[in-house]
Design an enzyme around this catalytic site. Structure first.
Site, PDB file in Angstrom:
ATOM      1  N   GLY A  34       0.800  -1.222   0.000  1.00  0.00           N
ATOM      2  CA  GLY A  34       0.000   0.000   0.000  1.00  0.00           C
ATOM      3  C   GLY A  34       0.835   1.275   0.000  1.00  0.00           C
ATOM      4  O   GLY A  34       0.294   2.364  -0.217  1.00  0.00           O
ATOM      5  N   GLU A  35       2.131   1.172   0.242  1.00  0.00           N
ATOM      6  CA  GLU A  35       2.954   2.386   0.262  1.00  0.00           C
ATOM      7  C   GLU A  35       3.020   2.994  -1.133  1.00  0.00           C
ATOM      8  O   GLU A  35       3.080   2.288  -2.139  1.00  0.00           O
ATOM      9  CB  GLU A  35       4.367   2.074   0.781  1.00  0.00           C
ATOM     10  N   ARG A  87      -6.682  25.293   7.298  1.00  0.00           N
ATOM     11  CA  ARG A  87      -7.655  25.902   8.226  1.00  0.00           C
ATOM     12  C   ARG A  87      -7.284  25.657   9.681  1.00  0.00           C
ATOM     13  O   ARG A  87      -7.787  26.316  10.567  1.00  0.00           O
ATOM     14  CB  ARG A  87      -9.067  25.344   7.949  1.00  0.00           C
ATOM     15  N   LYS A 182     -21.296  34.376  10.899  1.00  0.00           N
ATOM     16  CA  LYS A 182     -21.575  32.926  10.980  1.00  0.00           C
ATOM     17  C   LYS A 182     -21.271  32.400  12.373  1.00  0.00           C
ATOM     18  O   LYS A 182     -20.256  32.751  12.955  1.00  0.00           O
ATOM     19  CB  LYS A 182     -20.708  32.201   9.945  1.00  0.00           C
TER      20      LYS A 182
HETATM   21  C1  R5P Z   1     -14.492  28.893   7.050  1.00  0.00           C
HETATM   22  O1  R5P Z   1     -14.164  29.849   7.732  1.00  0.00           O
HETATM   23  C2  R5P Z   1     -14.354  28.892   5.573  1.00  0.00           C
HETATM   24  O2  R5P Z   1     -14.163  30.183   5.078  1.00  0.00           O
HETATM   25  C3  R5P Z   1     -15.561  28.276   4.895  1.00  0.00           C
HETATM   26  O3  R5P Z   1     -16.691  29.061   5.170  1.00  0.00           O
HETATM   27  C4  R5P Z   1     -15.802  26.882   5.392  1.00  0.00           C
HETATM   28  O4  R5P Z   1     -14.606  26.149   5.314  1.00  0.00           O
HETATM   29  C5  R5P Z   1     -16.862  26.184   4.555  1.00  0.00           C
HETATM   30  O5  R5P Z   1     -17.059  24.901   5.067  1.00  0.00           O
HETATM   31  P1  R5P Z   1     -18.446  24.171   4.868  1.00  0.00           P
HETATM   32  O6  R5P Z   1     -18.750  24.132   3.411  1.00  0.00           O
HETATM   33  O7  R5P Z   1     -18.196  22.796   5.446  1.00  0.00           O
HETATM   34  O8  R5P Z   1     -19.468  24.905   5.644  1.00  0.00           O
END
Ligand code: R5P
Length: 279
Positions: A34-35, A87, A182
Site C-alpha cells: 500500500g505504500e 484551516r 456565521k
Molecule cells: C471557514 O471559515 C471557511 O471560510 C468556509 O466558510 C468553510 O470552510 C466552509 O465549510 P463548509 O462548506 O463545510 O461549511
C-alpha cells in the site's frame, strides 16, 4: 519542468501551456503493502512541483515529488493550489497541534520557494521556513457570471470572506456587497447566520467564500435570503465533500463554480494564469 501531483494534473497541464515549460513524465504507483511510489525522471534546472494536498496520500506524494525535484534540479518551486490543513492555523483547544505549521515545516524541507493559492488566512504563508507568497485568484471568480445580473448583491457568508466578495464585485464591475456573521455550534456543527434574514427582493445574489467543504455554510446563508431572484455560489477551493453538491442544488442555486485548485466538475475557472504570473 512541471511535476504534477496526481490530484492536480489538469492544472499542471494548463500551467505548462501557460509557461511554455514541459511536463515531467510522471508515474504514480503503489507497492503491494500500500505504500506510495512516484517516478519522474527529468533533466532541467528548475522544477515546479504543482500539487494540491487534498488528502494524506497527496501530502506524501508531494514530499516524494519534492525529494525527486531537489535531487534533479538546482531550483525547486512548490505550488500548493490548495493547501490541506490550512484551516488548522491555531491550536483551537488545549493539546491540539497547529497542523498548518506542521505541514508547512515538512513542505519547507525540500524546496526553495512556495506559492499558495488563497490560503485560508494570509498568516499561513508565515508558517513556511522558505519564502512563501500567496497567489490571489479571487477576481477570476467573476468570469463565469452572466453579463446582466439584476441589482447584484455579492454576499460573504461570514466576515472573513468579505474581501473576497468585494474583489469579485469589483471584477464584475458593479453591485453591492454585504456579509453575514456565521456561528457554528461546536457540539453539533450546526451553522446559524445573523442577521437571520436578508431582504433581497428580486435581486440576484452571488455568495462568495474561500472554501466550500460540506456546503453547510453556503446552504445556511441561502436559507436566510428573503425572496432573491437567482442565487449563484462561488468559491476559490471547491473541496465539496460528501453530499455538498446535492445540498447546494437542493438549496436552489442557479449556478455553482470554483477554480481548479481542487479538480472537480465545477472547476470552471483556471488559476494557471495567476500562478504563471508569479513564477
Ligand atoms: C471557514 O471559515 C471557511 O471560510 C468556509 O466558510 C468553510 O470552510 C466552509 O465549510 P463548509 O462548506 O463545510 O461549511
Amino acid at each position: 519542468m512541471i511535476l504534477p501531483g496526481s490530484a492536480s494534473q489538469s492544472l499542471a497541464v494548463a500551467l505548462a501551456t501557460e509557461l511554455g515549460e514541459p511536463l515531467a513524465p510522471v508515474e504514480y504507483d503503489r507497492f503491494a503493502d500500500g505504500e506510495q511510489m512516484v517516478r519522474a525522471p527529468f533533466d532541467a534546472e528548475r522544477a515546479v512541483v504543482v500539487a494540491s494536498t487534498t488528502s494524506a496520500a497527496a501530502h506524501i506524494e508531494l514530499l516524494q515529488l519534492q525529494n525527486i525535484a531537489s535531487r534533479q534540479a538546482t531550483e525547486v518551486v512548490t505550488v500548493l493550489p490548495y493547501m490541506g490543513y490550512g484551516r488548522q492555523d491555531a491550536a483551537f483547544r488545549e493539546g491540539e497541534p497547529v497542523s498548518a505549521r506542521a505541514m508547512a515545516q515538512a513542505i519547507s524541507t525540500s524546496t526553495d520557494r512556495v506559492l499558495v493559492v488563497n490560503p485560508h488566512e494570509p498568516e499561513v504563508a508565515d508558517q513556511f521556513e522558505v519564502p512563501c507568497e500567496s497567489v490571489d485568484v479571487a477576481p477570476r471568480l467573476s468570469l463565469p457570471l452572466p453579463d446582466e445580473l439584476r441589482e447584484p448583491l455579492f454576499l460573504a457568508p461570514d466576515a472573513g470572506a468579505t474581501a473576497l466578495a468585494e474583489q469579485v464585485r469589483d471584477a464584475y464591475g458593479g453591485g453591492s456587497t454585504d456579509h453575514f456573521e456565521k456561528h457554528r455550534d461546536p457540539a453539533s456543527g450546526e451553522i446559524s447566520m445573523s442577521p437571520s434574514a436578508a431582504t433581497v427582493d428580486g435581486q440576484d445574489v452571488v455568495l462568495v467564500d474561500d472554501i466550500i467543504a460540506t456546503g453547510g455554510t453556503m446552504s445556511g446563508a441561502i436559507d436566510e435570503l428573503d425572496n432573491p431572484a437567482r442565487v449563484y455560489v462561488t468559491c476559490v477551493h471547491p473541496v465539496l465533500v460528501g453530499n455538498a453538491r446535492t445540498r447546494l442544488a437542493r438549496a436552489g442555486v442557479a449556478g455553482v463554480w470554483g477554480t481548479d485548485t481542487v479538480e472537480q466538475r465545477v472547476s470552471a475557472v483556471s488559476v494557471a494564469p495567476s500562478i504563471a504570473a508569479q513564477l
